[in-house]
Design an enzyme around this catalytic site. Sequence first.
Site, PDB file in Angstrom:
ATOM      1  CB  SER A  94      58.371  -1.423  11.868  1.00 35.94           C
ATOM      2  OG  SER A  94      59.325  -1.962  12.745  1.00 35.94           O
ATOM      3  CG  LEU A 133      67.188  -0.817   8.213  1.00 34.14           C
ATOM      4  CD1 LEU A 133      67.643  -2.190   8.692  1.00 34.14           C
ATOM      5  CD2 LEU A 133      66.615  -0.946   6.808  1.00 34.14           C
ATOM      6  CG  HIS A 186      63.775  -4.046  15.763  1.00 29.96           C
ATOM      7  ND1 HIS A 186      63.032  -3.964  14.617  1.00 29.96           N
ATOM      8  CD2 HIS A 186      63.252  -3.125  16.609  1.00 29.96           C
ATOM      9  CE1 HIS A 186      62.091  -3.049  14.754  1.00 29.96           C
ATOM     10  NE2 HIS A 186      62.202  -2.511  15.946  1.00 29.96           N
ATOM     11  CE  LYS A 191      63.873   5.726  11.296  1.00 30.76           C
ATOM     12  NZ  LYS A 191      62.639   5.521  12.039  1.00 30.76           N
ATOM     13  CG  HIS A 205      63.869  -3.149  11.051  1.00 32.02           C
ATOM     14  ND1 HIS A 205      64.925  -2.586  11.721  1.00 32.02           N
ATOM     15  CD2 HIS A 205      62.789  -2.364  11.317  1.00 32.02           C
ATOM     16  CE1 HIS A 205      64.521  -1.497  12.343  1.00 32.02           C
ATOM     17  NE2 HIS A 205      63.223  -1.335  12.141  1.00 32.02           N
TER      18      HIS A 205
END
Length: 273
Positions: free
Chosen positions: A183, A181, A34, A146, A31
């Site tokens: 996955s 964000l 990345h 994150k 996303h």
Amino acid sequence: MKVIKSVDELREYVAGLNGSIGLVPTMGALHEGHMSLIKRAVSESKNVIVSIFVNPTQFLPDEDLHKYPRKEEADIKICELCGASAVFMPSADDMYFENEPCVIAPPKFASILEGKTRPGHFDGVLRVLTKLFNLTKANRAYFGKKDAQQLLIVKNMVKTMFLNIEIIACEIIRESDGLALSSRNAYLKEIDKCNALRLSRSLFNASNMIKNGETDAAKIKESMLNTLEPLEVDYVAIVDREFNEISNIKLTDTIILVAAKVGNTRLIDNIWI
Ligand code: PAF
């Protein structure tokens, strides 16, 4: 861009490279978070290898290894668009052997927070990263903030094992509504989305309290728990950069972390003060 599917092919590719090598280790389902890592790597390294490997050793037996989103073709396109030089997508059989030395993350960092709920998780992360660092001979590897605890544990490994690689920490990328964000956001049902925003909202509220002069960690945690209601909260933690729990906010040396279940999906988020 080269798509590499085996360890032997990767060794051959790396042997032919000139100039610096940046590694972006991922588990795929790429996303914008990345993408920001890959773009940063491309801006700093001559060659950029993105690894896409859903690493079985970092999942607990009851976790989502088998349903973890896999989007091979889309991922390859994204890497190419972002300017990566190669994508490495090995199989688990190629990466792991029956008899291997144990890699154990230091319990001081790996048995708390994420590690408490996911015992052994960080051992698996370090095990695969050791292999990826060795195989790619990367000068730099890029990680998102994150996964703050992962970042600390990886940095600790690099420092204490004298690994010749620089770990670059990259900012968290969020949706416009604040959701960090991940996955795993793909698991969220429409009905969960509103509740998922409670994580980032609790962190932004905490940050505002601090901006308004609050330094008492207990008061901040209490307010965060109110914002997180009615989610099943795994932890709210206020720590320094070494992950020692703190009772007073130290400006420029505080991380506030939260983990909670939204429907069946466990989400994490954090903010660096
Ligand atoms: O952060 C991740 O996606 C994974 O833990 C990593 C670093 C790619 C290792 O499998």
